[in-house]
Design a protein around this motif. Sequence first.
Motif, PDB file in Angstrom:
ATOM      1  N   ARG A 415      37.115  18.674  -5.132  1.00 34.10           N
ATOM      2  CA  ARG A 415      38.316  19.086  -5.640  1.00 34.10           C
ATOM      3  C   ARG A 415      38.600  20.190  -4.594  1.00 34.10           C
ATOM      4  O   ARG A 415      39.844  20.417  -4.193  1.00 34.10           O
ATOM      5  CB  ARG A 415      38.588  19.353  -7.060  1.00 34.10           C
ATOM      6  CG  ARG A 415      39.897  19.765  -7.503  1.00 34.10           C
ATOM      7  CD  ARG A 415      39.766  20.432  -8.773  1.00 34.10           C
ATOM      8  NE  ARG A 415      39.202  19.609  -9.996  1.00 34.10           N
ATOM      9  CZ  ARG A 415      39.866  18.696 -10.300  1.00 34.10           C
ATOM     10  NH1 ARG A 415      40.849  18.147 -10.370  1.00 34.10           N
ATOM     11  NH2 ARG A 415      39.332  17.538 -11.277  1.00 34.10           N
ATOM     12  N   SER A 416      37.763  21.179  -4.601  1.00 35.57           N
ATOM     13  CA  SER A 416      38.206  22.545  -3.958  1.00 35.57           C
ATOM     14  C   SER A 416      38.504  22.380  -2.550  1.00 35.57           C
ATOM     15  O   SER A 416      39.040  23.135  -1.900  1.00 35.57           O
ATOM     16  CB  SER A 416      37.006  23.531  -4.221  1.00 35.57           C
ATOM     17  OG  SER A 416      35.830  22.952  -3.751  1.00 35.57           O
ATOM     18  N   ALA A 424      47.253  18.161  -6.203  1.00 34.45           N
ATOM     19  CA  ALA A 424      48.073  18.033  -7.246  1.00 34.45           C
ATOM     20  C   ALA A 424      48.204  16.651  -7.798  1.00 34.45           C
ATOM     21  O   ALA A 424      48.561  16.568  -9.074  1.00 34.45           O
ATOM     22  CB  ALA A 424      49.722  18.490  -6.519  1.00 34.45           C
ATOM     23  N   SER A 425      48.402  15.583  -6.837  1.00 35.97           N
ATOM     24  CA  SER A 425      48.449  14.320  -7.551  1.00 35.97           C
ATOM     25  C   SER A 425      47.208  13.952  -8.351  1.00 35.97           C
ATOM     26  O   SER A 425      47.242  13.474  -9.433  1.00 35.97           O
ATOM     27  CB  SER A 425      48.390  13.118  -6.322  1.00 35.97           C
ATOM     28  OG  SER A 425      48.556  12.009  -6.777  1.00 35.97           O
ATOM     29  N   LEU A 426      45.999  14.292  -8.177  1.00 33.50           N
ATOM     30  CA  LEU A 426      44.702  14.006  -8.894  1.00 33.50           C
ATOM     31  C   LEU A 426      44.953  14.936 -10.126  1.00 33.50           C
ATOM     32  O   LEU A 426      44.512  14.246 -11.304  1.00 33.50           O
ATOM     33  CB  LEU A 426      43.522  14.750  -7.922  1.00 33.50           C
ATOM     34  CG  LEU A 426      42.279  14.524  -8.766  1.00 33.50           C
ATOM     35  CD1 LEU A 426      41.877  13.153  -8.923  1.00 33.50           C
ATOM     36  CD2 LEU A 426      41.357  15.342  -7.832  1.00 33.50           C
ATOM     37  N   GLN A 495      38.377  22.466 -17.330  1.00 32.55           N
ATOM     38  CA  GLN A 495      38.830  22.688 -16.203  1.00 32.55           C
ATOM     39  C   GLN A 495      40.504  23.577 -16.340  1.00 32.55           C
ATOM     40  O   GLN A 495      40.904  24.459 -15.432  1.00 32.55           O
ATOM     41  CB  GLN A 495      38.936  22.031 -15.019  1.00 32.55           C
ATOM     42  CG  GLN A 495      37.503  21.366 -14.702  1.00 32.55           C
ATOM     43  CD  GLN A 495      36.424  22.347 -13.901  1.00 32.55           C
ATOM     44  OE1 GLN A 495      36.981  23.287 -13.248  1.00 32.55           O
ATOM     45  NE2 GLN A 495      35.367  22.346 -14.327  1.00 32.55           N
ATOM     46  N   ASP A 496      41.201  22.975 -17.112  1.00 35.04           N
ATOM     47  CA  ASP A 496      42.506  23.509 -17.454  1.00 35.04           C
ATOM     48  C   ASP A 496      42.857  22.935 -18.849  1.00 35.04           C
ATOM     49  O   ASP A 496      42.447  21.724 -19.284  1.00 35.04           O
ATOM     50  CB  ASP A 496      43.240  22.626 -16.379  1.00 35.04           C
ATOM     51  CG  ASP A 496      44.667  22.995 -16.613  1.00 35.04           C
ATOM     52  OD1 ASP A 496      45.490  23.041 -17.624  1.00 35.04           O
ATOM     53  OD2 ASP A 496      45.242  23.984 -15.599  1.00 35.04           O
ATOM     54  N   GLN A 523      48.792  21.962 -10.526  1.00 33.74           N
ATOM     55  CA  GLN A 523      47.683  22.754 -10.251  1.00 33.74           C
ATOM     56  C   GLN A 523      46.759  23.176 -11.388  1.00 33.74           C
ATOM     57  O   GLN A 523      47.087  23.818 -12.352  1.00 33.74           O
ATOM     58  CB  GLN A 523      48.227  23.821  -9.319  1.00 33.74           C
ATOM     59  CG  GLN A 523      47.051  24.544  -8.698  1.00 33.74           C
ATOM     60  CD  GLN A 523      47.580  25.868  -7.817  1.00 33.74           C
ATOM     61  OE1 GLN A 523      48.909  25.647  -7.514  1.00 33.74           O
ATOM     62  NE2 GLN A 523      46.717  26.795  -7.647  1.00 33.74           N
ATOM     63  N   ALA A 524      45.669  23.040 -11.276  1.00 31.69           N
ATOM     64  CA  ALA A 524      44.487  23.266 -12.412  1.00 31.69           C
ATOM     65  C   ALA A 524      44.448  24.962 -12.019  1.00 31.69           C
ATOM     66  O   ALA A 524      44.435  25.438 -10.988  1.00 31.69           O
ATOM     67  CB  ALA A 524      42.906  22.603 -12.292  1.00 31.69           C
TER      68      ALA A 524
END
Length: 888
Positions: A415-416, A424-426, A495-496, A523-524
């Motif tokens: 991810r990073s 964003a889509s993920l 994570q969020d 965005q996470a």
Amino acid sequence: MSLRQHKGLVLIAVSCLCVVHLCANASAALSSEFQADLQKAETAQEERREPLQGLESNIIALSPKALLANGDGDISTIGDCAGDIDTFCATITAGRRRLADCLQSQVAAQETGNVQGKAVKEDCLIELAAFQADLTTNVNKDIPLALACELDAASLCNDMADDTSEAAISSCLWSQREQLSANCSAEVLNKQQLAAKDYRIDPYLHDACQADAESCCKGTKAEKGQVQACLLRQQGRLTWECQNELFRQEVEGADDIRLNAPLVSKCMSDKRTFCNDVAPGSARVKDCLEQHRQDDGFSSECRDELENVMQERATDFRLDSSLRDACEEDIMYTCGWDDELDESEGQIVSCLQDSRDMLMNMQCQEQVHKVMARASEDIRFNQMLADACFNDREQFCSTTQQGSARVIRCLQDARSSLSKECQASLFDQEVKMAEDIDFKFPLKRACTFEIQTYCADVEHGHANVIRCLQNNTEALDMSTECKEAIQGDQARSSQDYRLNFKLAEACKRDTDSLCPNMCQAHQACGGQVLRCLTEKNDQIEAKKRRDEVFYFKKMEVTDFRNDVLLAEACRDDVDELCSKVKPGAVLQCLRSHRTSLSSECRKEELKLGIIQSQDIRLQPTLHKQCSEEIAVFCPNVEPGQARVFGCLQENIAKSGFGDQCKQQVQDREARMQEDYRLDYGVASQCEADVNHYCSVEKGKAHGETQVIACLVSNYQSIVSDCQREVSRAVRMALWEYQPQLALTKDCDEDVQQYCQQALTAPRAGVWGIGTAGRCLSKSLAEGQYMAQGCKNLVIAAAPKDVQALFVSDMSSSAMADKFMALQNAAGIKTPLVNPRGSGIKAITLTGWGALAALTALTTVTVGGSYFGYRRYISPDTSYVMVSKSGDV
């Protein structure tokens, strides 16, 4: 002839006889003159003479008149198929497509392997394909089709009257097959099946794609849908006209496996094995094959082709006939789709997913649910994510095998490093998928048994099954695979806050009011909001919403990975100090190495410790070790605000209090002495006083250990609620005295001088607990010299009504008067005051002993009454500690 060959010929004969019967019934619709001419042409064909020319058909008036092939609308009996007609169709009468149907049936039987021996020759196949292609150019060329669909064309295609193209009516009928009469629908389906195999039989597709087929697919045979498959693989090189016609054919065949030639050729065996009783149409066979494609015995050839179809279907809702039909109204009105506008059809699927709780049609909701389940299983079935992460997949996941959400997990792990668009889509997809176990493919597959065992009656949706699995993590039959999958899913959801469906839904208002502007859309934002909610849990009004935050707190303390901020801050510390420790024990490991932790890790560990101090249920080891003591000594104490832990402290010296629980309580008390913020009562009631009187100590590095000592020094000035909590904290510190502890170290010398028995008594035993506290109280009452710091501690620890007796500015005579009043009120005959004495010496040793005993008795009685009163008027008020017997 073998039995298999015999059965094949019987099928061909039955098929041809059915066509003869249909045409015989329809003959009445033909004029006598036309029938007479048709009969002559059929006779010429039968006798193998040159066919009659010039006979026109105009059965469907909306379509132009058409010349009949070979005068009778059938394949020639003197062309390349003459020999095959003699071989396979000797008993069939020529005319009205009968011979062509007979040959076509033989070809179909050959393709499915139902016949052995002779086969239709290649030259005949070419002539037969050309004949079939010519029939579809004008519906009137095909007598059986025209007769079967005459009324359907009049009712459904009347608006095509102005279209002068010969294939217009055929196109109209093909596009509305589901609305046709049975006979007409069967005829049209037959044509579409042929066209699915050979693009030349679809007149519009052939006209639009002939040039592209010759340039892009040269050498590809026009059979089994090979040309269409070739063109689809090279769509970027095709003309718009060809692309549009290819798509139109896909849409027309989306609901019936029989109209997908590659699928038919590769999946018929699997269809017979897994879906033999499923009737074609309405995507039933496709759905059945999809459900079984991971089963043992399912061919890889069929699975690959089926997943290609699923991937193509994900690009446009119109290719998903079930979704398209069930959601027709929602697509138009909820999502505002207009087929006249040039817009992304993939966005319609995203709209339906976002609006699934507001969709008008229940069947539409079910279909959207299926679409989301497929999208969570394979990135190929998730167009939005696949497009956004196309380059990222190539860079980070090129060697990752497709299917089973493997590519999606690969992207999550990277991810990073992903592009902003892919990130964003993920994240958006993860938020959508947080709602249902059906959208978490790896978790659902790993926990199939557990879902059936523990959650069979739990309704899907709203993360109910996910919560059920989490609640049963420690069940005896929980497999390691499922448990690890649950823990991994919890770590990802941490994570969020938006990835935790239940918490996000329950606390939407609270995040807006208590934690505004912490996160951005798409965005996470890590654990920022989750930390904010846990720290401000007391400010959340509704109990249901507080319960969700509390559930997350339990996730945090159970597995350090669920506290994202802690996990990030302590990554290097974990690698260095706790790399071999299981995730559930990492937090305890970090605490055992507290002095060696990095500053950032130590800071985050303390924050979590402060959260844990609020409720014993957030301290898993302590809660587990003290479960029996809680049940015995604190059965009616409401959890929260450190009430249960306070109850355990109060009862620690009682008989039946287990050693393991005792050790846990004492260890926790020792940690509380190191930092006042870990003592919930002091931290919550003394914040203002700390800032006012002890800001210097608070501001020092590691100054937290000095804050309570500072509050003790300013005891007479702090507010009463803070006094009560400081008194309780100091009282428990003296009660559980140990040398060299931060809070009580000022008493080390006095204990060494006056209380040797406290140093030699076994700490865990009943008689060891409270020894130092009783001794120091007695020493102060007897007027023994004590360090001022220790003296302040003993005075602060004493019940409030007794503290005045120890304050230095009270005169000796006033103290003696207090004792005399106590003697009279209690009816004690033994004198507590010597009338011949003076000052402090006037109070006898008996007086000091009685004072200690009466104080303890009064404190227990009054304190118990006060606690009951406070519980009655306010169950959420923090627990008030009462003093032990003999501990002033």
